[in-house]
Design a protein around this motif. Structure first.
Motif, PDB file in Angstrom:
ATOM      1  N   PRO A   1       3.312 -66.650  33.499  1.00  8.87           N
ATOM      2  CA  PRO A   1       3.965 -67.945  33.701  1.00  8.87           C
ATOM      3  C   PRO A   1       4.049 -68.711  32.378  1.00  8.87           C
ATOM      4  N   ALA A   2       5.181 -69.362  32.152  1.00  7.38           N
ATOM      5  CA  ALA A   2       5.401 -70.066  30.894  1.00  7.38           C
ATOM      6  C   ALA A   2       6.079 -71.404  31.155  1.00  7.38           C
ATOM      7  N   LEU A   3       5.597 -72.438  30.512  1.00 11.65           N
ATOM      8  CA  LEU A   3       6.153 -73.780  30.631  1.00 11.65           C
ATOM      9  C   LEU A   3       6.796 -74.176  29.304  1.00 11.65           C
ATOM     10  N   VAL A   4       8.060 -74.513  29.335  1.00 11.35           N
ATOM     11  CA  VAL A   4       8.774 -74.989  28.157  1.00 11.35           C
ATOM     12  C   VAL A   4       8.817 -76.511  28.211  1.00 11.35           C
ATOM     13  N   VAL A   5       8.227 -77.157  27.197  1.00  6.69           N
ATOM     14  CA  VAL A   5       8.160 -78.619  27.147  1.00  6.69           C
ATOM     15  C   VAL A   5       8.962 -79.108  25.943  1.00  6.69           C
ATOM     16  N   ARG A   6       9.800 -80.089  26.167  1.00  6.35           N
ATOM     17  CA  ARG A   6      10.554 -80.676  25.058  1.00  6.35           C
ATOM     18  C   ARG A   6      10.428 -82.191  25.089  1.00  6.35           C
ATOM     19  N   GLY A   7      10.436 -82.786  23.879  1.00 11.55           N
ATOM     20  CA  GLY A   7      10.566 -84.224  23.781  1.00 11.55           C
ATOM     21  C   GLY A   7      12.037 -84.571  23.916  1.00 11.55           C
ATOM     22  N   LEU A   8      12.330 -85.656  24.573  1.00 11.03           N
ATOM     23  CA  LEU A   8      13.717 -86.030  24.807  1.00 11.03           C
ATOM     24  C   LEU A   8      14.511 -86.150  23.508  1.00 11.03           C
ATOM     25  N   ASP A   9      13.825 -86.592  22.442  1.00  9.84           N
ATOM     26  CA  ASP A   9      14.466 -86.735  21.133  1.00  9.84           C
ATOM     27  C   ASP A   9      13.950 -85.706  20.138  1.00  9.84           C
ATOM     28  N   GLY A  10      13.465 -84.576  20.635  1.00 15.50           N
ATOM     29  CA  GLY A  10      12.895 -83.551  19.768  1.00 15.50           C
ATOM     30  C   GLY A  10      13.937 -82.630  19.171  1.00 15.50           C
ATOM     31  N   GLU A  11      13.474 -81.543  18.588  1.00 15.37           N
ATOM     32  CA  GLU A  11      14.360 -80.587  17.932  1.00 15.37           C
ATOM     33  C   GLU A  11      14.924 -79.546  18.902  1.00 15.37           C
ATOM     34  N   LEU A  12      14.265 -79.380  20.032  1.00 12.96           N
ATOM     35  CA  LEU A  12      14.729 -78.440  21.048  1.00 12.96           C
ATOM     36  C   LEU A  12      15.632 -79.174  22.030  1.00 12.96           C
ATOM     37  N   GLY A  13      16.909 -78.839  22.039  1.00 16.66           N
ATOM     38  CA  GLY A  13      17.847 -79.494  22.934  1.00 16.66           C
ATOM     39  C   GLY A  13      17.652 -79.070  24.381  1.00 16.66           C
ATOM     40  N   ARG A  14      18.154 -79.898  25.296  1.00 17.15           N
ATOM     41  CA  ARG A  14      17.964 -79.608  26.717  1.00 17.15           C
ATOM     42  C   ARG A  14      18.639 -78.301  27.123  1.00 17.15           C
ATOM     43  N   ALA A  15      19.846 -78.064  26.645  1.00 13.78           N
ATOM     44  CA  ALA A  15      20.565 -76.851  27.048  1.00 13.78           C
ATOM     45  C   ALA A  15      19.821 -75.600  26.594  1.00 13.78           C
ATOM     46  N   GLU A  16      19.341 -75.610  25.346  1.00 11.92           N
ATOM     47  CA  GLU A  16      18.614 -74.437  24.862  1.00 11.92           C
ATOM     48  C   GLU A  16      17.290 -74.285  25.591  1.00 11.92           C
TER      49      GLU A  16
ATOM     50  N   VAL B   1      15.631 -67.339  30.573  1.00 12.97           N
ATOM     51  CA  VAL B   1      15.324 -66.042  29.971  1.00 12.97           C
ATOM     52  C   VAL B   1      13.892 -65.616  30.277  1.00 12.97           C
ATOM     53  N   LEU B   2      12.984 -66.562  30.292  1.00 16.27           N
ATOM     54  CA  LEU B   2      11.595 -66.240  30.615  1.00 16.27           C
ATOM     55  C   LEU B   2      11.505 -65.751  32.062  1.00 16.27           C
ATOM     56  N   PRO B   3      10.888 -64.611  32.301  1.00 16.71           N
ATOM     57  CA  PRO B   3      10.800 -64.101  33.674  1.00 16.71           C
ATOM     58  C   PRO B   3      10.126 -65.059  34.648  1.00 16.71           C
ATOM     59  N   ARG B   4       9.189 -65.876  34.143  1.00 11.88           N
ATOM     60  CA  ARG B   4       8.473 -66.813  35.020  1.00 11.88           C
ATOM     61  C   ARG B   4       8.440 -68.199  34.363  1.00 11.88           C
ATOM     62  N   GLY B   5       9.587 -68.626  33.895  1.00 15.53           N
ATOM     63  CA  GLY B   5       9.680 -69.866  33.142  1.00 15.53           C
ATOM     64  C   GLY B   5       9.760 -71.119  33.999  1.00 15.53           C
ATOM     65  N   ARG B   6       9.222 -72.200  33.461  1.00 17.50           N
ATOM     66  CA  ARG B   6       9.307 -73.528  34.075  1.00 17.50           C
ATOM     67  C   ARG B   6       9.670 -74.529  32.973  1.00 17.50           C
ATOM     68  N   TYR B   7      10.048 -75.715  33.391  1.00 24.01           N
ATOM     69  CA  TYR B   7      10.573 -76.698  32.440  1.00 24.01           C
ATOM     70  C   TYR B   7       9.924 -78.065  32.643  1.00 24.01           C
ATOM     71  N   ALA B   8       9.657 -78.745  31.517  1.00 24.46           N
ATOM     72  CA  ALA B   8       9.170 -80.130  31.568  1.00 24.46           C
ATOM     73  C   ALA B   8       9.754 -80.893  30.392  1.00 24.46           C
ATOM     74  N   GLU B   9       9.994 -82.154  30.602  1.00 24.81           N
ATOM     75  CA  GLU B   9      10.605 -83.000  29.577  1.00 24.81           C
ATOM     76  C   GLU B   9       9.791 -84.280  29.460  1.00 24.81           C
ATOM     77  N   VAL B  10       9.557 -84.733  28.225  1.00 23.68           N
ATOM     78  CA  VAL B  10       8.791 -85.955  27.983  1.00 23.68           C
ATOM     79  C   VAL B  10       9.715 -86.981  27.348  1.00 23.68           C
ATOM     80  N   SER B  11       9.920 -88.093  28.027  1.00 25.94           N
ATOM     81  CA  SER B  11      10.797 -89.135  27.495  1.00 25.94           C
ATOM     82  C   SER B  11      10.090 -89.927  26.395  1.00 25.94           C
ATOM     83  N   ASP B  12      10.893 -90.606  25.577  1.00 28.42           N
ATOM     84  CA  ASP B  12      10.366 -91.423  24.472  1.00 28.42           C
ATOM     85  C   ASP B  12       9.489 -90.602  23.537  1.00 28.42           C
ATOM     86  N   ALA B  13       9.823 -89.336  23.368  1.00 29.95           N
ATOM     87  CA  ALA B  13       9.067 -88.460  22.476  1.00 29.95           C
ATOM     88  C   ALA B  13      10.031 -87.654  21.624  1.00 29.95           C
TER      89      ALA B  13
END
Length: 292
Positions: free
Chosen positions: A232-247, A254-266
């Motif tokens: 299991p893998a969790l992808v976390v991005r800051g809303l204003d970070g270098e990793l865009g939402r689409a990517e 692509v991750l076989p067991r991927g999950r997603y989380a987003e942190v605002s104001d980060a």
């Protein structure tokens, strides 16, 4: 408080690992803050970072996990061999050695930026050592040569030595051309990687070694290794970070067991910009791995 544990990495490079936890209560066992047989967590900082950047995260996790942060080669208190290897294989092999020597595996790997890439490459290589993965603000796509040139120019622009730590805070938090708006957390992040020298404050790392480390991943995409991660893998991005939402969402797909989380104001430094929101994002994921 933190307890240093020395680890031998690839090619005999000396690495410093740090176990975080609250002071042990009277009558408690030797492990500081971690319950007996606590599941292991290895925290891997990003380029230019150090283990102490994870201090607040590790202390919070230590109530239910054995949380250890690693100073990767060239960083923090670990060895910085002038002619050492700063390749992807070297970083991955170091993390593998740390898991085995610390007896942490199978562990959850929590990585930020470069540390996240190291984490998912190790998860693909040694699934027996990794039971979960947290990827914080790291892209799987190639960044290209222009990005590497920009970083070289950025390092050259640093007004080192800094006369005081207040100057460090101000430059990285306000005056750095890469700062779009004042960011005190960014200033504090860079204070943590400075050391006093006879002529002022300088980084604890060698910028040339950082560029050598970075050039081993910026020219290539890393989707294939991402797809090989079975835990299991969790992808976390800051809303204003270098990793865009689409990517980020494509990485989850692509991750076989991927999950997603987003942190605002980060931004990119999610765990520094919004430490509580960061923990709120990752703790349910860590709790869900109890039965893995």
């Amino acid at each position: 408080m933190a307890r240093r544990i020395d680890v031998t990495g690839a090619d005999g490079v000396r690495l410093a690992a740090w176990e975080f936890g609250d002071p042990a209560k009277a009558g408690a066992g030797p492990e500081e803050g971690s319950p007996p047989d606590a599941p292991g967590v290895l925290l891997l900082h990003g380029l230019m970072g150090r283990a102490s950047h994870w201090a607040s995260t590790a202390r919070r996790l230590s109530a239910r996990h054995r949380a250890v942060a690693l100073d990767q080669r060239g960083h923090g208190r670990s060895e910085k061999p002038p002619e050492g290897a700063f390749t992807r294989d070297a970083y991955v092999d170091d993390a593998e050695a740390a898991l085995e020597q610390l007896g942490l595996g199978p562990a959850v790997l929590v990585g930020h930026a470069m540390g996240a890439l190291t984490a998912w490459q190790l998860a693909a290589k040694r699934p027996d050592l990794v039971r979960g993965l947290v990827i914080c603000d790291m892209r799987a796509s190639a960044l290209g040569g222009a990005s590497q040139r920009e970083w070289a120019e950025w390092f050259a622009s640093w007004p080192v030595p800094f006369a005081t730590l207040a100057d460090v805070r101000k430059w990285f938090g306000e005056d750095d051309p890469w700062v779009e708006r004042p960011n005190p957390a960014r200033g504090e992040f860079y204070v943590e990687v400075m050391a006093e020298s006879p002529d002022g404050w300088r980084p604890v790392f060698d910028p040339d070694q950082m560029l050598r480390s970075r050039e081993t991943w910026v020219y290539d995409a890393h989707w294939e290794e991402l797809a090989q991660v079975r835990c299991p893998a969790l992808v976390v991005r800051g809303l204003d970070g270098e990793l865009g939402r689409a990517e980020a969402q494509e990485m989850v797909r692509v991750l076989p067991r991927g999950r997603y989380a987003e942190v605002s104001d980060a931004g990119h430094l999610v765990h520094y910009d919004q430490p509580e929101a960061w923990l709120t994002a990752i703790e349910p994921f860590l709790d869900s791995l109890a039965g893995e």
